[in-house]
Scaffold this active site. Structure first.
Site, PDB file in Angstrom:
ATOM      1  CD  GLU A  73      -6.983  -5.299   4.183  1.00 58.05           C
ATOM      2  OE1 GLU A  73      -6.365  -5.840   4.835  1.00 58.05           O
ATOM      3  OE2 GLU A  73      -6.828  -5.453   2.885  1.00 58.05           O
ATOM      4  CG  ASP A 132      -1.412  -1.160   1.715  1.00 57.61           C
ATOM      5  OD1 ASP A 132      -1.376  -2.055   0.807  1.00 57.61           O
ATOM      6  OD2 ASP A 132      -2.194  -1.334   2.768  1.00 57.61           O
TER       7      ASP A 132
END
Ligand code: FRU
Length: 482
Positions: free
Chosen positions: A198, A19
């Site tokens: 998420e 990420d």
């Protein structure tokens, strides 16, 4: 040769990345942190890698910003400019604060624990000091409790944190980033629950550019469970936010996908872009939890998408999220071809002489219903990635079945498509191809298909195909990108 290393997408210098984290603009610099395992090219104990850019296109790699410590490894999170020194970290001046998840296990057990912590920088992000009273926020309800995204909410004059909590998001508020008070929870029964939620984000955007008509956008990544062939992907909600709770404008079972390909995950927006710029700029991890660990790159793994400007438009009776490539990408263009009102046959003549692995292609054409039209990129005798229009289905697709290496994951080969809301109207495809990816922006960004591909370096041909003669291309342009 590093045959899959992108030409113009961000990648880690070496080893693993997932990420994007802590994206913040400060003193003329765009910071990009990222989930990083510096000791291997698969996921492992998480650090925050770091890079700095003046334009979000060219990045300078920086030393690792955050290392694991006694509170655990460093999971995803955000960063903000603390303009008013609400934390007291900066002696009255502005400074950078990172808010991230510490991931570890409860001592003496193997029970996972996720708690939120702070680090700050007094030298414009060059070095980071962990806050001595970490962690600052934990939960007695959630095991999955992570990925805090923090922003300043001017109306209530306080910091807001949105973070993922199982299959929902929780909102908290604070005056100093250190003490957090619960505000609300959102998600149960809303949108997709194909997996754990998420990396949320929450921000306002004007609808059709009208500042008196603002909506809030909530972005939520959904980690796909084993039963979901799509793997992990990203959804968004449109609604209202009063500084405390988010209210979904759409029926709770509406699912709005941010991307129709397979490789756009955990994306969030840059913080503190100056008001005179005014853009909301999104960047995501260009991979998929299903196969991210086994993609065929050597010594490094994963790239980010190109940065995209987000906006809202009221279209077909609904407020929709629009994505456009950032204009800074135009600086790395070299014009190759520019045709107007041309036949497919004529365009094909120009294409047959070209060899390109990293480029931008703009094609505009009026489709004929029941006819198919396709642009083939990264092509050789045995490989091709096909981007096109299927007349009967009235959809735009990316077919990576023959794109190159596909056997590292069952189901990687395949076609990903999005239905058009219009029929028999001009279709605009804005395509970004790199050494190991394609991103297709449809009709000025109303839909995007982002897909990884792993072709051989020799697969640099281009081609056009139509199921019937007579297709006219209103516009056909190619730029080399490097
Ligand atoms: C999303 C994610 C986040 C987590 C991080 C760990 O890809 O699972 O929820 O913070 O990756 O690397």
């Amino acid at each position: 040769m590093d045959k899959f290393r992108p030409n113009y997408h961000f990648t880690p210098e070496q080893n693993w990345m997932n990420d994007p984290n802590g994206m913040v603009f400060f003193n003329g610099e765009y910071h990009l942190f990222y989930q990083h395992h510096p000791e291997g090219s698969t996921w492992g104990p998480m650090h925050w890698g770091h890079a700095i850019s003046s334009d979000m296109v060219n990045f300078e790699h920086r030393p690792i910003a955050l290392y694991p410590d006694e509170n655990g490894t460093i999971f995803s999170g955000s960063a903000v400019v603390d303009w008013e020194d609400t934390t007291g970290f900066f002696g009255g001046k502005p400074g950078l604060v990172a808010i991230f998840t510490h991931h570890d296990t409860v001592p003496g057990t193997d029970l996972v624990r996720e708690r939120q912590s702070l680090a700050y920088s007094v030298d414009s992000g060059r070095s980071w000091i962990k806050y001595r009273d970490n962690p600052v926020l934990e939960s007695d309800r959630f095991v999955d409790f992570r990925d805090p995204k923090v922003f300043w909410h001017p109306d209530t004059k306080r910091w807001i944190m949105i973070l993922a909590s199982g299959q929902s998001v929780c909102l908290y508020h604070s005056s100093n980033l250190k003490e957090w008070t619960f505000s609300s929870e959102f998600g149960q029964g809303n949108g997709s629950h194909a997996g754990v939620w998420e990396c949320p984000d929450l921000f306002p955007l004007p609808v059709n550019g009208d500042p008196s008509h603002t909506k809030w956008v909530m972005i939520v990544s959904v980690g796909g469970g084993p039963d979901h062939i799509e793997g992990s992907r990203t959804q968004y909600f449109i609604g209202e936010f009063d500084g405390c709770s988010f209210v979904n404008d759409n029926p709770s079972d509406t699912v709005l996908w941010l991307d129709h390909g397979r490789d756009n995950y955990a994306g969030v927006c840059w913080s503190d872009i100056p008001e005179e710029d005014g853009r909301r700029i999104f960047l995501a991890w260009m991979s998929n939890g299903k196969y991210a660990n086994v993609t065929p790159t050597v010594g490094w793994r994963s790239a980010m998408t190109i940065p995209r400007t987000l906006s809202l438009e009221f279209l077909y009776g609904q407020v929709r999220l629009i994505q456009k490539p950032i204009q800074e990408l135009q600086r790395i263009r070299t014009p190759i071809l520019s045709l107007e009102n041309t036949s497919l046959e004529e365009a094909q003549l120009f294409l047959s002489g070209l060899e390109l692995d990293s480029f931008e292609l703009i094609a505009e054409f009026v489709p004929v219903i029941t006819e198919d039209f396709a642009i083939k990129v990264r092509k050789s005798d045995s490989q091709q990635t096909v981007i096109g229009y299927k007349g009967i289905e009235n959809e735009i697709f990316v077919d990576r079945t023959l794109s190159g290496i596909i056997d590292f994951q069952e189901g990687f080969a395949g076609t990903h498509a999005v239905k058009l809301m219009t029929q028999n109207e001009l279709i605009k495809l804005h395509i970004f191809v790199d050494r190991s990816s394609v991103e297709v922006f449809v009709n000025d960004g109303i839909a995007v298909i982002t897909d990884l591909i792993f072709p051989e370096p020799e697969s640099t041909g281009l081609g056009l195909h139509a199921s019937q003669d007579g297709i006219q291309l209103q516009r056909f342009e190619i730029f080399k990108l490097s």
